[in-house]
Design an enzyme around this catalytic site. Structure first.
Site, mmCIF file in Angstrom:
data_model
loop_
_atom_site.group_PDB
_atom_site.id
_atom_site.type_symbol
_atom_site.label_atom_id
_atom_site.label_comp_id
_atom_site.label_asym_id
_atom_site.label_seq_id
_atom_site.Cartn_x
_atom_site.Cartn_y
_atom_site.Cartn_z
ATOM 1 N N SER A 27 46.471 37.661 54.790
ATOM 2 C CA SER A 27 47.315 38.202 55.844
ATOM 3 C C SER A 27 48.120 39.423 55.416
ATOM 4 O O SER A 27 48.743 40.068 56.246
ATOM 5 C CB SER A 27 48.279 37.113 56.330
ATOM 6 N N SER A 71 46.428 35.156 50.658
ATOM 7 C CA SER A 71 46.834 36.299 51.479
ATOM 8 C C SER A 71 47.252 37.545 50.709
ATOM 9 O O SER A 71 47.442 38.595 51.304
ATOM 10 C CB SER A 71 47.966 35.895 52.422
ATOM 11 N N LYS A 73 55.853 43.506 53.485
ATOM 12 C CA LYS A 73 55.079 42.779 54.493
ATOM 13 C C LYS A 73 55.996 42.270 55.595
ATOM 14 O O LYS A 73 57.119 41.830 55.316
ATOM 15 C CB LYS A 73 54.351 41.613 53.815
#
Length: 470
Positions: free
Chosen positions: A161, A185, A86
């Site tokens: 996210s 997330s 990420k």
């Protein structure tokens, strides 16, 4: 085995095929880079593809494996297996944006501690995955970047996210991916994309060298198509780094080994409604009901519990707003974050520590109230997946209100620091994945991982593939 099937087999099996020289690290890396080139223009799951670095590393690993003096069993557990990171975790020599388009050219100078562990485990990093701006929204639609889309239906979000990581794993652009979870997330993208997503306990995974996130509310996590893959990656990423503000002792057995343990006689609590939001959508409610019915059939005791998270909302808003003040000029941010930043700067300086103290007090109550159960089963979100841009035309205040209502089951366990795992629980009538989450006692990932594996054995899900990806 064709390249599509190879892309979708578990990371643990890929590692075995590499060690037994059925495939090479270079062949497997090339499979994924080819799929990224073919599919990611539709998905936008990667901010940065590290093709040149990945090929160079895979070639070196292939040559190493071919050397006559190498004993394959001595290689790291995931030698040659590709992974995605990420774009919140710095990777040396690669841009790290945090979803802020102003930072597209800011290159990290060192690896995050968890990236170091991932490299030591033998993984080959394919690239940095898309994230929402500063991680504040549960969909991956950052200003200045193309919106990330759900491989099961491109008109829907993969969540956020860690939406890029989830979209990449679900579409077979990597077998496993790292993510981060501050308010759901990892769990939300896992549920949106039909994956397993583990939010680690506070203190399980180091946040070195950057330091803690949100007073310990933000933690790292893993995404995979199977419980074993997600658990094995958690083993890789876990561990104390000198100076960490929080840490936990290592579990008595590895998280991967926990997937082989049989859970019996657990006390399971469940809820499909929580104050002040009310009841979850009937589809999300049914997913929880189906899961607890299965658990009862498997010999566990089940009871419904009442949850009241009313006191959490206002102090959580204050913490959430404060995270946006990262030194980026306001006009470079999207609408929601401009709104949050303005509110953060209008509050007195003492608001943040006061909110944090209040949340710590509430966390003690929540943990105490749940102390009589071993595992809590909840929806991941209160209604099914959103369309891309569904809330884009709302005012920022209304968008924030909608976000809070949608993700209500997730943030309380960032506050308490408890571990949680999102697992697939079927599909909506229009073919989008559903998920439920299992929340464990503080520091007890082992129990929820073992239970998730038991559910997976009874109702397998990893054979499911999005039409786009196949």
């Amino acid at each position: 085995m064709n390249s599509t099937d190879l892309a979708f087999i578990p990371a643990l099996e890929q590692a075995r095929l590499i060690r037994t020289k059925v495939i090479s690290p270079l062949e497997l890396t090339q499979v994924y880079l080819d799929r990224i080139e073919q599919l990611d223009s539709s998905l936008n799951s990667f901010f940065t593809v590290m093709a040149e670095q990945a090929i160079t590393e895979a070639k070196a690993k292939t040559e190493q494996l071919a050397a006559s003096n190498i004993e394959p069993s001595s290689l790291p557990a995931f030698f040659g297996v590709p992974i995605a990171i990420k774009d919140f975790a710095p990777v040396a020599g690669v841009p790290c944006t945090y979803g802020i388009h102003l930072l597209k050219k800011r290159v990290a100078t060192e690896d995050a501690g968890l990236v170091t562990r991932i490299r030591q485990a033998g993984f080959t990093i394919l690239g940095k995955t898309a994230t929402s701006e500063i991680g504040t929204s549960p969909y991956t639609e950052s200003k200045g970047f193309p919106s990330t889309r759900n491989p099961w239906n491109l008109t829907y979000t993969p969540g956020g996210s860690s939406g890029g990581s989830a979209a990449a794993v679900a579409s077979g652009l990597c077998a496993v991916a790292q993510g981060g979870d501050a308010d759901g997330s990892v769990r939300i993208p896992a549920a949106c994309c039909g994956l397993v997503g583990i939010k680690a306990s506070r203190g399980r995974i180091s946040s070195a060298p950057l330091g803690e996130k949100l007073g310990g509310f933000g933690v790292e996590g893993t995404l995979g198509r199977t419980v074993a893959d997600a658990a094995a990656l958690l083993d890789v990423m876990s561990g104390y780094v000198l100076g960490d503000p929080y840490w936990l002792p290592a579990p008595s057995v590895s998280f991967l080994e926990a997937t082989t343990q049989t859970s019996t006689g657990l006390r399971i609590g469940f809820a499909t409604a929580m104050s002040p939001i009310g009841a979850a959508h009937p589809i999300c409610t049914q997913a929880v009901v189906d899961t607890v019915q299965l658990l009862e059939e498997l010999g566990h005791s089940v009871e419904q519990v009442e949850l009241n998270f009313s006191e959490l909302i206002d102090p959580l808003k204050i913490i959430w707003q404060a995270t946006v003040d990262v030194g980026v000029p306001r006009f470079f941010l999207g609408k929601l974050n401009r709104f949050l930043l303005k509110r953060a700067r209008s509050r007195p300086s003492g608001a943040y520590p006061q909110a944090m103290m209040k949340l710590h007090t509430i966390a003690r109550r929540i943990v105490s109230d749940l102390s009589k159960i071993d595992v809590l089963v909840l929806p991941v979100v209160m209604h099914p997946t959103l369309r891309v841009g569904e809330w884009a035309k709302l005012t920022a205040a209304k968008e924030l209100e909608n976000i809070i209502q949608w993700i209500t089951p997730c943030p309380p366990f960032n506050v308490t620091g408890q571990p949680a795992i999102a697992i697939p629980s079927g599909f909506t009538p229009n073919g989008l994945p559903l998920g439920v989450q299992l929340v464990g006692r503080p520091g007890d990932e082992t129990t929820i991982i073992a239970l998730a594996a038991q559910i997976e054995t009874a109702r397998p899900w990893s054979q499911n593939r999005p039409m786009l990806a196949a």
